[in-house]
Design an enzyme around this catalytic site. Structure first.
Site, PDB file in Angstrom:
ATOM      1  N   HIS A 156       0.929  -1.265   0.015  1.00 42.87           N
ATOM      2  CA  HIS A 156       0.101  -0.195   0.065  1.00 42.87           C
ATOM      3  C   HIS A 156       0.891   1.161  -0.255  1.00 42.87           C
ATOM      4  O   HIS A 156       0.382   2.141   0.456  1.00 42.87           O
ATOM      5  CB  HIS A 156      -1.046  -0.115   1.275  1.00 42.87           C
ATOM      6  CG  HIS A 156      -1.707  -1.162   1.613  1.00 42.87           C
ATOM      7  ND1 HIS A 156      -2.955  -1.641   0.680  1.00 42.87           N
ATOM      8  CD2 HIS A 156      -1.334  -2.463   2.129  1.00 42.87           C
ATOM      9  CE1 HIS A 156      -3.235  -2.757   1.296  1.00 42.87           C
ATOM     10  NE2 HIS A 156      -2.223  -3.357   1.941  1.00 42.87           N
ATOM     11  N   SER A 277      16.590  19.804 -17.232  1.00 40.90           N
ATOM     12  CA  SER A 277      15.436  20.766 -17.376  1.00 40.90           C
ATOM     13  C   SER A 277      15.834  21.924 -18.183  1.00 40.90           C
ATOM     14  O   SER A 277      16.762  22.547 -17.943  1.00 40.90           O
ATOM     15  CB  SER A 277      14.740  21.022 -15.887  1.00 40.90           C
ATOM     16  OG  SER A 277      13.966  22.321 -16.261  1.00 40.90           O
ATOM     17  N   LYS A 283      17.770  20.279 -12.168  1.00 43.30           N
ATOM     18  CA  LYS A 283      16.929  19.204 -12.359  1.00 43.30           C
ATOM     19  C   LYS A 283      17.640  18.239 -12.787  1.00 43.30           C
ATOM     20  O   LYS A 283      18.562  18.334 -13.916  1.00 43.30           O
ATOM     21  CB  LYS A 283      15.896  19.344 -13.005  1.00 43.30           C
ATOM     22  CG  LYS A 283      14.665  20.193 -12.434  1.00 43.30           C
ATOM     23  CD  LYS A 283      14.351  19.603 -11.409  1.00 43.30           C
ATOM     24  CE  LYS A 283      13.303  18.462 -11.628  1.00 43.30           C
ATOM     25  NZ  LYS A 283      12.171  18.602 -12.427  1.00 43.30           N
ATOM     26  N   GLU A 290      10.152   7.198 -16.838  1.00 37.54           N
ATOM     27  CA  GLU A 290       9.011   7.727 -17.218  1.00 37.54           C
ATOM     28  C   GLU A 290       8.246   7.314 -18.427  1.00 37.54           C
ATOM     29  O   GLU A 290       7.149   6.809 -18.487  1.00 37.54           O
ATOM     30  CB  GLU A 290       8.883   9.186 -17.146  1.00 37.54           C
ATOM     31  CG  GLU A 290       9.262   9.955 -15.838  1.00 37.54           C
ATOM     32  CD  GLU A 290       9.489  11.397 -15.821  1.00 37.54           C
ATOM     33  OE1 GLU A 290       9.103  11.975 -14.619  1.00 37.54           O
ATOM     34  OE2 GLU A 290       9.831  11.998 -16.601  1.00 37.54           O
TER      35      GLU A 290
END
Ligand code: ARG
Length: 551
Positions: A156, A277, A283, A290
């Protein structure tokens, strides 16, 4: 030129029809398989006495010339070429002269395209299987070098119990092992030649579909000509297998995204496998992970799209079936690229095993150990669970450290406190298949054995090879990485002379110099297909130059 102008006299096709029904833009990827199919057909016609030896020789020479032109990218597609089958037959006829008009004897594009696509799928599933195996090897190497490093296991998305990092990595490895097995099973089922089914009903000519099936390296011929030209189960099944691989990669990708966040801090990406980025200078993003997560959506879409196309389709061939190719080609490409990129990401990432241990060492993740300790003292589990739960609640409510309360508890005490020490809970996961060092050591060996067997049946050959791409090695607390580099069996495509590769489901019947189903197509490698930490499959050379695929 169309293959059916007789019925239409001199009338012209509308531009709309041409634009809408065109398949050449994508089915040219089948050129190589189409030539393989035609070669077998020519030999079959000769055997049946429908072509003289000389005629067959002329056609085979023309097919070889076409193959060369395609490999060298000098093949010129004509404006009237409806599809790859038309284009190749047209060019064969230009080269061979009138005898070209005999190539399509007893054959329809319906059995032809079904044959081409089965050849393509057989080979592609082998390539995907090898890509999965390369990723599994990375997971295995990282699991081995992870030693006794541990992290919280979650249920969970809440910290549950510490697990060895090796155990966590191999959880993904086992899912991929089932994928490999599924590819082999799908491949075995689709290993049927449709050639000889004609348009839908067979032919009056004395063809021998059994013989051409063997010649093409299939294990059998079709039993029903209508089924042969209309069945696309094999594409749907391949798309399912690929969608499930994509689903597994999406779960792995999601975890790599999470682990690389500052919040988790379990993993640092190698610069070569991370992106920046355009606006935020600080970043470092896990775009590979992803995208691996995202591709599952597209792959599931391809499967559902094809099933929707097939639903309610009457027998036998309908042009609807032309819609089978683009999803299949794309699914194969996307999965191969995802596998290679994820293998690179994981091979080169640095695990922060201290951050993992810090997150896992919170004393509450040892709560189950306290309960099991009480069980070993004779207390019923339900009562032990209740007791420990109350101590944990007390610790949270009164903000007293758990070890203090455990030490003071009459049923627990000093011996129980020792269970809360860092690293102790994971060492107590001793049951078979469990997350502790004992069972994980044997799991690793079992996984390695399964992987070796799969590498064998998918024709993965050991040893460094040309074009090898070394995984960049980031620093790591657990020793070296990237051991056991393997070269992925790369060989000729069906139709090119070459070593036969074992069938994933038992010994295959390969015709000499003929179909070597499932051999990798070097040069056909998608961008980024090099398997980091492994040999590049794109590096080996292929007789006859680059294949038509990926045009
Ligand atoms: N491009 C077609 C396909 O992919 C080839 C078969 C065409 N057959 C036909 N009868 N029009 O299905």
């Amino acid at each position: 030129m169309t293959l059916w102008q007789g019925r239409f006299g001199g009338s012209q096709q509308s531009e709309e029809l041409k634009a809408f029904t065109d398949s050449l833009s994508f089915d040219r990827r089948l050129a190589h398989d189409d030539i393989t199919c035609s070669r077998a057909h020519v030999l079959g016609l000769q055997r049946s006495g429908l072509l003289s030896e000389e005629e067959a020789g002329t056609l085979l020479a023309a097919l070889s010339k076409v193959e060369e032109e395609i490999a060298e990218a000098t093949f010129v597609f004509a404006p009237g070429d409806e599809d790859v089958h038309t284009a190749i037959e047209r060019r064969v006829t230009e080269i061979a002269g009138d005898v070209g008009g005999r190539l399509h004897t007893g054959r329809s594009r319906n059995d032809q395209v079904a044959t081409d696509l089965r050849l393509f799928t057989k080979r592609s599933l082998m390539e995907v299987g090898r890509g999965i195996i390369a990723l599994q090897e990375v997971l295995l190497n990282r699991a081995r070098e992870a030693g006794d490093a541990y992290l919280p296991g979650y249920t969970h998305m809440q910290r549950a119990q510490p697990v060895l990092l090796a155990h966590h990595l191999l959880a993904h490895g086992w899912a991929l092992a089932r994928d490999v097995d599924r590819l082999a099973a799908t491949r075995r089922r689709l290993d049927i030649s449709p050639l000889g089914a004609g348009a839908l009903a067979g032919t009056s000519l004395p063809l021998d579909p059994d013989w051409v099936a063997r010649e093409l390296g299939f294990s059998a011929r079709f039993e029903n000509s209508m089924d042969a030209v209309s069945d696309r189960d094999f594409v749907a099944e391949a798309l399912f297998d690929l969608a499930l691989v994509g689903t597994h990669l999406s779960r792995l990708g999601e975890e790599m995204v999470l682990w690389s966040t500052e919040e988790f801090g379990f993993l640092h990406l190698d610069d070569a496998y991370a992106t920046g980025s355009s606006m935020l200078p600080q970043k470092k993003n896990a775009d590979i992970a992803e995208l691996a997560r995202a591709k599952a959506g597209r792959l599931i879409g391809h499967l559902t799209g094809l099933l929707a196309t097939m639903k309610g389709l009457p027998l036998s061939y309908n042009r609807d079936l032309q819609e089978d190719k683009e999803p299949l080609f794309d699914a194969v490409d996307q999965v191969e690229r995802s596998l290679a990129a994820m293998a690179g990401l994981i091979a080169t990432a640095t695990f922060d095993t201290q951050a993992m241990a810090r997150a896992a060492d919170g004393p509450t993740t040892a709560a189950a150990d306290l309960a099991e300790w009480l069980v070993q003292k004779g207390m019923p589990f339900r009562q032990a669970h209740e007791l420990v739960g109350a101590v944990v609640r007390d610790s949270f409510e009164r903000r007293v450290p758990l070890p203090e309360l455990v030490a003071a508890h009459p049923a627990l005490g000093g011996d129980a406190v020792a269970l809360l020490e860092p690293g102790v809970p994971v060492s107590r996961r001793t049951s078979p298949g469990g997350a502790g060092p004992g069972p994980v050591a044997s799991q690793i060996e079992k996984f390695a054995a399964v992987l070796r067997a799969d590498a064998d049946r998918f024709g993965v050959t050991k040893g460094a090879g040309p074009g090898q791409h070394s995984a960049r090695s980031g620093s790591h607390q657990h020793g070296s990485r990237g051991g056991g580099r393997e070269q992925h069996g790369s060989g000729p495509e069906p139709g090119f002379a070459g070593q036969a590769v074992p069938e994933p489901d038992g010994p295959g019947q390969e015709s000499p110099g003929q179909a070597s189903p499932g051999q990798a197509s070097p040069g056909q490698a998608s961008p980024g297909q090099a398997s980091p930490g492994q040999a590049s499959r794109a590096g080996a050379s292929r007789p006859g130059g680059p294949p038509p695929e990926g045009d």
